[in-house]
Design an enzyme around this catalytic site. Structure first.
Site, short mmCIF file in Angstrom:
data_model
loop_
_atom_site.label_atom_id
_atom_site.label_comp_id
_atom_site.label_asym_id
_atom_site.label_seq_id
_atom_site.Cartn_x
_atom_site.Cartn_y
_atom_site.Cartn_z
N LYS A 1 0.73 -1.31 0.02
CA LYS A 1 0.03 0.05 -0.10
C LYS A 1 0.79 1.08 -0.03
CE LYS A 1 -3.90 -2.18 2.46
NZ LYS A 1 -4.83 -2.01 3.49
N TYR B 1 -12.41 -1.50 -4.45
CA TYR B 1 -12.94 -1.58 -2.98
C TYR B 1 -14.62 -1.69 -3.05
CZ TYR B 1 -8.22 -1.60 -1.00
OH TYR B 1 -6.92 -1.97 -0.59
N ASN C 1 -1.74 0.15 7.21
CA ASN C 1 -1.16 -1.26 7.49
C ASN C 1 -0.39 -1.97 6.51
OD1 ASN C 1 -3.23 -2.09 5.86
ND2 ASN C 1 -4.54 -3.07 7.45
N HIS D 1 -2.23 -5.49 1.52
CA HIS D 1 -3.27 -6.08 1.13
C HIS D 1 -3.47 -7.42 0.87
CE1 HIS D 1 -7.62 -6.79 -0.17
NE2 HIS D 1 -7.03 -7.23 -1.54
N GLU E 1 -9.50 -10.10 -7.79
CA GLU E 1 -8.42 -9.03 -7.91
C GLU E 1 -7.35 -8.99 -8.55
OE1 GLU E 1 -9.38 -8.27 -2.76
OE2 GLU E 1 -7.61 -9.48 -3.65
#
Length: 138
Positions: free
Chosen positions: A11, A51, A114, A117, A128
């Site tokens: 990310k 998303y 975080n 993913h 995805e």
């Protein structure tokens, strides 16, 4: 056990902090093979589409803003039990609760930022991977 593929993202927060190489090294050290990889800056339509399952949730707008703020690295990983292996290596969504040595414990700042993913199952992985690598054989 059959070899499987999963989807992963480094990310924007981890890219900004120059953790790409360390995360890729952990992936390889833990027996996963990187089969496709590219750096990109997600557009708003790409992030919103990717998303879409979270569209009704209160954090959706913040998530889209975060994922579009800078470049990320998207990739296809392959290996025995790759989905579970990558999820274990990522660690808990909240870096404070993640196990020692996991990507999120090492490089995540909080639940929102975080570092990574990963797909949560075979159907999600197929969607995805197809979203970012159209035509890739899953």
């Amino acid at each position: 056990m059959a070899t499987e593929k999963t989807f992963a993202i480094v990310k924007p927060d981890a890219v900004e902090k120059n953790h790409i190489g360390a995360i890729l090294a952990l992936i390889e050290k833990n027996g996963l093979k990187i089969r496709a990889l590219r750096m990109m800056h997600m557009s708003r339509p790409i992030a919103e589409g990717f998303y879409h399952v979270h569209k009704a949730r209160p954090f959706f707008g913040e998530l889209v803003e975060f994922m579009t703020r800078g470049p990320c690295v998207v990739m296809v990983l392959e290996g025995e039990n790759a989905i579970a292996k990558w999820r274990e290596l990522m660690g808990a969504t909240d870096p404070a609760k993640a196990a020692e040595g996991t990507v999120r414990k090492l490089y995540g700042a909080n639940v929102g930022e975080n570092a990574t993913h990963g797909s949560d199952g075979p159907d999600t992985a197929k969607f995805e991977i197809g979203w970012f690598f159209p035509g890739y054989d899953v």
